[in-house]
Design an enzyme around this catalytic site. Structure first.
Site, PDB file in Angstrom:
ATOM      1  N   CYS A 113       0.816  -1.228   0.000  1.00 36.52           N
ATOM      2  CA  CYS A 113       0.000   0.000   0.000  1.00 36.52           C
ATOM      3  C   CYS A 113       0.846   1.274   0.000  1.00 36.52           C
ATOM      4  O   CYS A 113       0.416   2.303  -0.504  1.00 36.52           O
ATOM      5  CB  CYS A 113      -0.929   0.009   1.206  1.00 36.52           C
ATOM      6  SG  CYS A 113      -2.006  -1.410   1.207  1.00 36.52           S
ATOM      7  N   HIS A 139      -3.724   7.134   0.965  1.00 37.65           N
ATOM      8  CA  HIS A 139      -3.965   5.789   0.435  1.00 37.65           C
ATOM      9  C   HIS A 139      -5.406   5.411   0.763  1.00 37.65           C
ATOM     10  O   HIS A 139      -5.879   5.631   1.875  1.00 37.65           O
ATOM     11  CB  HIS A 139      -2.987   4.806   1.069  1.00 37.65           C
ATOM     12  CG  HIS A 139      -3.372   3.380   0.871  1.00 37.65           C
ATOM     13  ND1 HIS A 139      -3.588   2.846  -0.377  1.00 37.65           N
ATOM     14  CD2 HIS A 139      -3.600   2.379   1.758  1.00 37.65           C
ATOM     15  CE1 HIS A 139      -3.919   1.568  -0.247  1.00 37.65           C
ATOM     16  NE2 HIS A 139      -3.940   1.260   1.036  1.00 37.65           N
ATOM     17  N   ASN A 161      -9.962  -0.665  -2.603  1.00 30.93           N
ATOM     18  CA  ASN A 161      -8.543  -0.483  -2.299  1.00 30.93           C
ATOM     19  C   ASN A 161      -7.721  -1.125  -3.422  1.00 30.93           C
ATOM     20  O   ASN A 161      -7.750  -2.341  -3.586  1.00 30.93           O
ATOM     21  CB  ASN A 161      -8.251  -1.146  -0.944  1.00 30.93           C
ATOM     22  CG  ASN A 161      -6.800  -1.001  -0.511  1.00 30.93           C
ATOM     23  OD1 ASN A 161      -5.931  -0.651  -1.292  1.00 30.93           O
ATOM     24  ND2 ASN A 161      -6.547  -1.297   0.755  1.00 30.93           N
TER      25      ASN A 161
END
Ligand code: UT7
Length: 337
Positions: A117, A264, A294
């Protein structure tokens, strides 16, 4: 005199195939209400099996847009950095595929980054160092993921599989002599003792594919991503705040100076928590997790590309990027656009 690293072009690519929460509810015991309430996600993109979309090709599609918007030709790129946790091949990483898919005449370097991430912010940081020292003038930085093919789409995997989506984003980072523009600082961290809290452990070379097949264990989930959601969430909110404040303090800035924070996109609740703690207005935080879920290393460049397209970022604006995820790793970058 050090050069400054500016972002000269942005682009993103997501597959056409929209997967709504209700579509997932056909495949596992989940529902739209749970997903929206816990994560903010309404839909995500999944590549169509059999299409030409892979982690590498999606990255190349995003890269072509970024290069064109930078006013460059592909052969102006001097170095490629590719962040992903879902490469087309176990090895080599997709950086070299982009070198080929862009049709580059030059055999430029290609580096693959595995920081999940936070991979895109780590990659920006690497590019910034190469540009500052004068080694390269134009670096392509890509974040791309194809998650959908590797998720447990049964009820057993619902805590993870409803969250992740496919897509790619890219930027061209270029050298500038303007001291009032570019990356001001980047901040990178890790805490490896929590590696297993968000991980995909198999197959690995101590437990390779034939051994997994031989076991033929229907309970074996080692080749699906595992996430200790609550644990990750609690660490995420703390580390996001720390690393954003670290970047602000390093540059004697206040949160009120920020034109845009692009966090993020892990969970809308995490972004909202940060926004509230930092007392930022809605227009100071960009979120698109509602539409894409995501996409790990791709969330920040996709969000940046969308925000730029919407005219939300102008020359001189202060933009902050921050990420937290598997590793644990976390990172921030602050720049004057
Ligand atoms: O990008 C990298 C970093 N990642 C993150 O930052 C993610 C951080 N974590 C999270 O975003 C959240 O922890 C999740 C969204 C993953 C989970 O939300 P939660 O509020 O922590 O839920 P939970 O895992 O505590 O599960 C609550 C309940 C459980 O049922 P019981 O035990 O209370 O009966 C789960 O079985 O929700 C159940 N559940 C679901 N129900 C419907 C879990 N997944 C689902 C689902 N649909 N998809």
């Amino acid at each position: 005199m050090f050069k400054r690293s500016i972002i000269s072009g942005v682009g993103h690519y997501v597959p056409d195939n929209v997967v709504k929460n209700d579509d997932l509810a056909q495949r596992m015991d989940t529902n739209n209400e749970w997903i929206v309430e816990r994560t903010g996600i309404e839909e995500r993109r999944h590549v169509v099996p059999g299409s030409d979309d892979t982690t590498a090709t999606m990255g190349t599609k995003a890269a072509k847009i970024a290069i064109e918007r930078a006013g460059l030709q592909p052969d102006d790129i001097e170095f490629i950095i590719f962040a992903t946790l879902s490469p087309d091949y176990y090895f080599p990483g997709p950086g070299v595929q982009v070198q080929e898919q862009l049709g580059l005449a030059k055999e430029i370097g290609a580096l693959d980054v595995r920081n999940q991430c936070s991979g895109f912010v780590y990659s920006m940081s690497v590019a910034d160092q190469f540009i500052k020292t004068g080694m390269y003038k134009h670096i392509l930085v890509i974040g791309s993921e194809l998650h959908s093919g590797g998720l447990d789409m049964t009820t057993r995997g619902r805590g993870v599989s409803v969250i992740f989506g496919d897509g790619a984003g890219a930027v061209v980072m270029s050298a500038s002599d303007d001291p009032n523009r570019g990356i001001l600082s980047t901040h990178l961290h890790s805490e490896g003792r929590h590696a297993k809290e968000l991980a995909l452990e198999g197959p690995n070379t101590r437990d390779w594919v034939p051994a997994i097949i031989a076991r033929n264990d229907p309970e074996d989930t080692s080749f699906y991503p595992y996430m200790n959601g609550n644990f990750v969430f609690k660490h995420a909110v703390v580390r996001f705040m720390e690393v954003i404040n670290e970047a602000l303090a390093a540059n004697q800035l206040q949160s009120t100076d920020l034109k845009l924070l692009i966090p993020h996109q892990a969970n809308l609740r995490i972004s909202q928590y940060i926004q509230q703690k930092m007392q930022l207005r809605d227009d100071q935080v960009y979120n698109n997790i509602m539409r894409y879920g995501n996409t790990t290393a791709a969330t920040i460049p996709i969000a940046l590309s969308e925000a730029w397209e919407a005219g939300l970022i102008q020359k001189g604006d202060l933009v902050m990027f921050a990420a937290f995820g598997s590793g644990f790793t976390w990172a921030s970058a602050v720049m004057r656009w």
